[in-house]
Design an enzyme around this catalytic site. Structure first.
Site, PDB file in Angstrom:
ATOM      1  N   THR A 272     -11.361   4.789 -31.488  1.00  0.00           N
ATOM      2  CA  THR A 272     -10.675   4.327 -30.266  1.00  0.00           C
ATOM      3  C   THR A 272     -11.493   4.584 -29.001  1.00  0.00           C
ATOM      4  O   THR A 272     -11.014   4.406 -27.890  1.00  0.00           O
ATOM      5  CB  THR A 272      -9.309   5.031 -30.109  1.00  0.00           C
ATOM      6  OG1 THR A 272      -9.551   6.446 -29.949  1.00  0.00           O
ATOM      7  CG2 THR A 272      -8.418   4.767 -31.308  1.00  0.00           C
TER       8      THR A 272
ATOM      9  N   HIS B  19      -5.681  13.175 -27.301  1.00  0.00           N
ATOM     10  CA  HIS B  19      -5.626  12.225 -26.193  1.00  0.00           C
ATOM     11  C   HIS B  19      -4.313  12.492 -25.474  1.00  0.00           C
ATOM     12  O   HIS B  19      -3.298  12.746 -26.127  1.00  0.00           O
ATOM     13  CB  HIS B  19      -5.649  10.777 -26.710  1.00  0.00           C
ATOM     14  CG  HIS B  19      -6.857  10.457 -27.556  1.00  0.00           C
ATOM     15  ND1 HIS B  19      -8.006   9.883 -27.056  1.00  0.00           N
ATOM     16  CD2 HIS B  19      -7.100  10.657 -28.885  1.00  0.00           C
ATOM     17  CE1 HIS B  19      -8.891   9.715 -28.030  1.00  0.00           C
ATOM     18  NE2 HIS B  19      -8.371  10.191 -29.145  1.00  0.00           N
TER      19      HIS B  19
ATOM     20  N   HIS C 270     -14.998  13.682 -22.929  1.00  0.00           N
ATOM     21  CA  HIS C 270     -13.945  12.677 -23.169  1.00  0.00           C
ATOM     22  C   HIS C 270     -12.665  13.330 -23.665  1.00  0.00           C
ATOM     23  O   HIS C 270     -11.573  12.821 -23.444  1.00  0.00           O
ATOM     24  CB  HIS C 270     -14.405  11.650 -24.223  1.00  0.00           C
ATOM     25  CG  HIS C 270     -15.742  11.060 -23.939  1.00  0.00           C
ATOM     26  ND1 HIS C 270     -15.985  10.291 -22.818  1.00  0.00           N
ATOM     27  CD2 HIS C 270     -16.925  11.131 -24.603  1.00  0.00           C
ATOM     28  CE1 HIS C 270     -17.257   9.918 -22.820  1.00  0.00           C
ATOM     29  NE2 HIS C 270     -17.853  10.400 -23.892  1.00  0.00           N
TER      30      HIS C 270
ATOM     31  N   HIS D 158      -5.830  13.597 -33.233  1.00  0.00           N
ATOM     32  CA  HIS D 158      -6.590  12.875 -34.260  1.00  0.00           C
ATOM     33  C   HIS D 158      -7.377  13.862 -35.115  1.00  0.00           C
ATOM     34  O   HIS D 158      -8.231  14.596 -34.591  1.00  0.00           O
ATOM     35  CB  HIS D 158      -7.555  11.879 -33.606  1.00  0.00           C
ATOM     36  CG  HIS D 158      -6.864  10.710 -33.013  1.00  0.00           C
ATOM     37  ND1 HIS D 158      -7.452   9.898 -32.054  1.00  0.00           N
ATOM     38  CD2 HIS D 158      -5.629  10.225 -33.223  1.00  0.00           C
ATOM     39  CE1 HIS D 158      -6.604   8.946 -31.720  1.00  0.00           C
ATOM     40  NE2 HIS D 158      -5.485   9.123 -32.419  1.00  0.00           N
TER      41      HIS D 158
ATOM     42  N   HIS E 123      -9.270  16.339 -32.318  1.00  0.00           N
ATOM     43  CA  HIS E 123      -9.257  16.276 -30.854  1.00  0.00           C
ATOM     44  C   HIS E 123      -7.952  15.630 -30.432  1.00  0.00           C
ATOM     45  O   HIS E 123      -7.184  15.171 -31.271  1.00  0.00           O
ATOM     46  CB  HIS E 123     -10.452  15.459 -30.347  1.00  0.00           C
ATOM     47  CG  HIS E 123     -10.405  14.061 -30.846  1.00  0.00           C
ATOM     48  ND1 HIS E 123     -10.970  13.664 -32.043  1.00  0.00           N
ATOM     49  CD2 HIS E 123      -9.780  12.960 -30.356  1.00  0.00           C
ATOM     50  CE1 HIS E 123     -10.716  12.392 -32.242  1.00  0.00           C
ATOM     51  NE2 HIS E 123      -9.985  11.951 -31.251  1.00  0.00           N
TER      52      HIS E 123
HETATM   53  C1  LIG Z   1     -16.379  12.688 -34.774  1.00  0.00           C
HETATM   54  O1  LIG Z   1     -16.735  11.560 -34.049  1.00  0.00           O
HETATM   55  C2  LIG Z   1     -15.774  10.851 -33.423  1.00  0.00           C
HETATM   56  C3  LIG Z   1     -14.412  11.106 -33.553  1.00  0.00           C
HETATM   57  C4  LIG Z   1     -13.483  10.289 -32.848  1.00  0.00           C
HETATM   58  C5  LIG Z   1     -13.923   9.286 -32.028  1.00  0.00           C
HETATM   59  C6  LIG Z   1     -12.991   8.425 -31.271  1.00  0.00           C
HETATM   60  O2  LIG Z   1     -12.363   7.584 -32.213  1.00  0.00           O
HETATM   61  C7  LIG Z   1     -11.140   8.124 -32.403  1.00  0.00           C
HETATM   62  S1  LIG Z   1     -10.204   7.739 -33.672  1.00  0.00           S
HETATM   63  N1  LIG Z   1     -10.803   9.017 -31.446  1.00  0.00           N
HETATM   64  C8  LIG Z   1     -11.867   9.155 -30.647  1.00  0.00           C
HETATM   65  O3  LIG Z   1     -11.923   9.805 -29.618  1.00  0.00           O
HETATM   66  C9  LIG Z   1     -15.273   9.076 -31.943  1.00  0.00           C
HETATM   67  O4  LIG Z   1     -15.655   8.055 -31.152  1.00  0.00           O
HETATM   68  C10 LIG Z   1     -17.042   7.901 -31.038  1.00  0.00           C
HETATM   69  C11 LIG Z   1     -16.191   9.857 -32.622  1.00  0.00           C
HETATM   70 ZN   LIG Z   2      -9.183  10.120 -30.982  1.00  0.00          ZN
END
Ligand SMILES: COc1ccc([C@H]2OC(=S)NC2=O)c(OC)c1
Ligand SMILES: [Zn+2]
Length: 261
Positions: A199, A96, A64, A119, A94
């Protein structure tokens, strides 16, 4: 598989509610932040980041996004202050991003989106024993959101983009030690804050959002390297370019967005 989700036409954000009904909940993220509708709160102190002893472990393609994981067995790297009642431990960061020439941030500001959004995900290890437990609690996570806009080359982002070729395919992981994400922050940490969610599925409503107002600047060339990643595994015959891995803004549903000064 059953709960498979993605960013495509059939499995993308408009379909997530079928397997994750909370997608239509009251504190979903991201949102469109309208600066002149936020409430300034002088009781909101500065964000404090203690990342000096942070321990990055690896960089991975989880199908993702590209994720850098940190050692979170103690309080060696925490965020505190601002809207937070406890220190929250850094777990991972990570990104986006959009397609070439398209913007791909998750939060938008007065309807405008940025090229990308970073993020930094933290969890409340004072109140909860594990990240998994915190991820389902209303005050379990604190995510610091940083906007990326295109312009000059970012002096430190090459440390990430130079490693991306090693994690091209879903499921790939490589060592990534000694990286301190403080180098990815803008000089001012003025922010907006509101209560929201993850998200991506499972979209848990467990995030105290801290969205930094000022973007960092990265070059189009640097951003282009993120698009050399693919959503698919090496063994799959499809090679689907990893881009537009963002959820669009969700309804505010009466929530207040506060602004630091
Ligand atoms: C460490 O675990 C995570 C971290 C982030 C997310 C998502 O939520 C947000 S904010 N950005 C994302 O990609 C996540 O989703 C299952 C799990
Ligand atoms: Zn994110």
């Amino acid at each position: 598989t059953g709960n498979h989700w993605g960013y495509g036409k059939e499995d993308g954000p408009t379909a997530w509610h079928k397997n994750y009904p909370v997608a239509e909940g009251d504190r979903q993220s991201p949102i469109d932040i309208i600066p002149n509708q936020t409430s300034h709160d002088s009781s909101l102190g500065p964000i404090v980041l203690n990342y000096d002893h942070c321990t990055s472990i690896n960089i991975a393609n989880n199908g993702h996004s590209v994720v850098v994981e940190f050692e979170d067995s103690d309080d060696r790297s925490v965020i505190r202050g601002g809207p937070l009642d406890n220190p929250y431990r850094l777990k991972q960061f990570h990104f986006h991003w959009g397609g070439k020439g398209c913007h791909g941030s998750e939060h938008t500001v007065a309807g405008n989106s940025y090229a990308s959004e970073l993020h930094l995900v933290h969890w409340n290890a004072v109140k909860y024993k594990t990240f998994g437990e915190a991820a389902t609690a209303p005050d379990g996570l604190a995510v610091l959101g940083i906007f990326l806009e295109t312009g000059d080359e970012h002096r430190w982002l090459h440390m990430i983009t130079d490693a991306l070729y090693t994690v091209k395919f879903k499921g790939s992981v490589t060592d990534f030690k000694g990286f301190n994400p403080k180098c990815l922050l803008p000089s001012s940490l003025q922010y907006w804050t509101y209560l929201g969610s993850l998200t991506t599925p499972p979209l848990h409503e467990s995030v105290i959002w801290i969205v930094v107002k000022d973007p960092i600047v990265v070059s189009e060339k640097q951003l282009g390297k993120f698009r050399t990643l693919v959503f698919t595994g090496e063994e799959e015959d499809q090679r689907t370019r990893m881009e537009n891995n963002f959820r669009p803004p969700q309804l505010l549903k009466g929530r207040k967005v506060r602004s630091s000064n």
